[in-house]
Design a protein around this motif. Structure first.
Motif, PDB file in Angstrom:
ATOM      1  N   GLU A  18      24.906  49.650  39.193  1.00 56.35           N
ATOM      2  CA  GLU A  18      24.003  50.266  38.226  1.00 56.35           C
ATOM      3  C   GLU A  18      23.844  49.363  37.012  1.00 56.35           C
ATOM      4  O   GLU A  18      24.674  48.496  36.739  1.00 56.35           O
ATOM      5  CB  GLU A  18      24.555  51.624  37.808  1.00 56.35           C
ATOM      6  CG  GLU A  18      24.589  52.619  38.952  1.00 56.35           C
ATOM      7  CD  GLU A  18      25.138  53.967  38.527  1.00 56.35           C
ATOM      8  OE1 GLU A  18      25.154  54.246  37.308  1.00 56.35           O
ATOM      9  OE2 GLU A  18      25.543  54.727  39.406  1.00 56.35           O
ATOM     10  N   ALA A  19      22.755  49.589  36.288  1.00 54.12           N
ATOM     11  CA  ALA A  19      22.473  48.793  35.092  1.00 54.12           C
ATOM     12  C   ALA A  19      23.625  48.923  34.096  1.00 54.12           C
ATOM     13  O   ALA A  19      24.145  50.008  33.871  1.00 54.12           O
ATOM     14  CB  ALA A  19      21.177  49.259  34.455  1.00 54.12           C
ATOM     15  N   GLY A  20      24.038  47.816  33.535  1.00 54.16           N
ATOM     16  CA  GLY A  20      25.125  47.793  32.559  1.00 54.16           C
ATOM     17  C   GLY A  20      26.491  47.529  33.153  1.00 54.16           C
ATOM     18  O   GLY A  20      27.423  47.207  32.435  1.00 54.16           O
ATOM     19  N   GLU A  21      26.641  47.674  34.462  1.00 57.22           N
ATOM     20  CA  GLU A  21      27.918  47.399  35.122  1.00 57.22           C
ATOM     21  C   GLU A  21      27.992  45.929  35.507  1.00 57.22           C
ATOM     22  O   GLU A  21      26.980  45.265  35.653  1.00 57.22           O
ATOM     23  CB  GLU A  21      28.072  48.252  36.378  1.00 57.22           C
ATOM     24  CG  GLU A  21      28.252  49.718  36.126  1.00 57.22           C
ATOM     25  CD  GLU A  21      28.485  50.500  37.409  1.00 57.22           C
ATOM     26  OE1 GLU A  21      28.466  49.886  38.498  1.00 57.22           O
ATOM     27  OE2 GLU A  21      28.664  51.716  37.325  1.00 57.22           O
ATOM     28  N   HIS A  22      29.214  45.455  35.689  1.00 55.36           N
ATOM     29  CA  HIS A  22      29.404  44.076  36.128  1.00 55.36           C
ATOM     30  C   HIS A  22      29.071  43.987  37.611  1.00 55.36           C
ATOM     31  O   HIS A  22      29.428  44.872  38.392  1.00 55.36           O
ATOM     32  CB  HIS A  22      30.844  43.614  35.910  1.00 55.36           C
ATOM     33  CG  HIS A  22      31.199  43.446  34.476  1.00 55.36           C
ATOM     34  ND1 HIS A  22      30.723  42.409  33.716  1.00 55.36           N
ATOM     35  CD2 HIS A  22      31.959  44.206  33.644  1.00 55.36           C
ATOM     36  CE1 HIS A  22      31.184  42.520  32.485  1.00 55.36           C
ATOM     37  NE2 HIS A  22      31.938  43.612  32.412  1.00 55.36           N
ATOM     38  N   PRO A  23      28.409  42.914  38.032  1.00 56.76           N
ATOM     39  CA  PRO A  23      28.126  42.757  39.458  1.00 56.76           C
ATOM     40  C   PRO A  23      29.413  42.596  40.262  1.00 56.76           C
ATOM     41  O   PRO A  23      30.405  42.083  39.760  1.00 56.76           O
ATOM     42  CB  PRO A  23      27.264  41.496  39.529  1.00 56.76           C
ATOM     43  CG  PRO A  23      27.306  40.880  38.197  1.00 56.76           C
ATOM     44  CD  PRO A  23      27.879  41.845  37.227  1.00 56.76           C
ATOM     45  N   VAL A  24      29.380  43.050  41.492  1.00 61.61           N
ATOM     46  CA  VAL A  24      30.536  42.946  42.379  1.00 61.61           C
ATOM     47  C   VAL A  24      30.832  41.477  42.656  1.00 61.61           C
ATOM     48  O   VAL A  24      31.970  41.040  42.622  1.00 61.61           O
ATOM     49  CB  VAL A  24      30.279  43.692  43.709  1.00 61.61           C
ATOM     50  CG1 VAL A  24      31.423  43.488  44.687  1.00 61.61           C
ATOM     51  CG2 VAL A  24      30.047  45.165  43.447  1.00 61.61           C
ATOM     52  N   VAL A  25      29.786  40.712  42.929  1.00 56.82           N
ATOM     53  CA  VAL A  25      29.913  39.293  43.252  1.00 56.82           C
ATOM     54  C   VAL A  25      29.166  38.491  42.199  1.00 56.82           C
ATOM     55  O   VAL A  25      28.005  38.754  41.919  1.00 56.82           O
ATOM     56  CB  VAL A  25      29.322  39.004  44.647  1.00 56.82           C
ATOM     57  CG1 VAL A  25      29.325  37.530  44.930  1.00 56.82           C
ATOM     58  CG2 VAL A  25      30.086  39.754  45.712  1.00 56.82           C
ATOM     59  N   GLN A  26      29.864  37.516  41.638  1.00 53.72           N
ATOM     60  CA  GLN A  26      29.250  36.695  40.604  1.00 53.72           C
ATOM     61  C   GLN A  26      29.154  35.230  40.993  1.00 53.72           C
ATOM     62  O   GLN A  26      28.620  34.430  40.240  1.00 53.72           O
ATOM     63  CB  GLN A  26      30.043  36.828  39.301  1.00 53.72           C
ATOM     64  CG  GLN A  26      30.055  38.231  38.766  1.00 53.72           C
ATOM     65  CD  GLN A  26      30.853  38.347  37.487  1.00 53.72           C
ATOM     66  OE1 GLN A  26      31.206  37.361  36.868  1.00 53.72           O
ATOM     67  NE2 GLN A  26      31.143  39.567  37.095  1.00 53.72           N
ATOM     68  N   SER A  27      29.687  34.885  42.156  1.00 48.18           N
ATOM     69  CA  SER A  27      29.684  33.477  42.544  1.00 48.18           C
ATOM     70  C   SER A  27      29.616  33.322  44.062  1.00 48.18           C
ATOM     71  O   SER A  27      29.893  34.255  44.810  1.00 48.18           O
ATOM     72  CB  SER A  27      30.952  32.788  42.036  1.00 48.18           C
ATOM     73  OG  SER A  27      32.083  33.285  42.718  1.00 48.18           O
ATOM     74  N   ARG A  28      29.265  32.137  44.483  1.00 49.27           N
ATOM     75  CA  ARG A  28      29.253  31.813  45.908  1.00 49.27           C
ATOM     76  C   ARG A  28      30.653  31.896  46.491  1.00 49.27           C
ATOM     77  O   ARG A  28      30.832  32.248  47.646  1.00 49.27           O
ATOM     78  CB  ARG A  28      28.711  30.403  46.126  1.00 49.27           C
ATOM     79  CG  ARG A  28      27.261  30.263  45.820  1.00 49.27           C
ATOM     80  CD  ARG A  28      26.837  28.837  46.060  1.00 49.27           C
ATOM     81  NE  ARG A  28      25.445  28.654  45.716  1.00 49.27           N
ATOM     82  CZ  ARG A  28      24.793  27.538  45.890  1.00 49.27           C
ATOM     83  NH1 ARG A  28      25.405  26.482  46.385  1.00 49.27           N
ATOM     84  NH2 ARG A  28      23.526  27.458  45.553  1.00 49.27           N
TER      85      ARG A  28
END
Length: 83
Positions: A18-28
């Motif tokens: 959801e908007a405002g939350e940290h993404p689950v995956v941030q890198s390759r």
């Protein structure tokens, strides 16, 4: 070249954030680690979640397809220990 691309896989994994939350995956790196872990499970005779063809696909290809189809979910170490 990997198909789907890393950016496509990251978009699929982060689609439920959801908007405002940290993404689950941030890198390759996170994508690589998740798919390699799943590939090792497949090698150890774990059930494939994306059985499309009965060809000689490699475990990593199967793991990438499962991730792209949202049949597996990447969880953090904290979430894994809670389950």
């Amino acid at each position: 070249m990997l198909h789907p691309s890393y950016s496509d896989l990251m978009a699929v994994v982060n689609s439920e954030v959801e908007a405002g939350e940290h993404p689950v995956v941030q890198s390759r790196y996170s994508i690589v680690m998740a798919t390699s872990k799943r590939a090792r499970q497949i090698i150890d005779r774990d059930k494939e979640l994306a059985p499309e063809e009965k060809d000689k696909r490699k475990p990593l290809s199967i793991a990438v397809e499962e991730l792209h189809q949202s049949k597996i979910k990447i969880v953090s170490d904290e979430e894994e220990s809670e389950e």
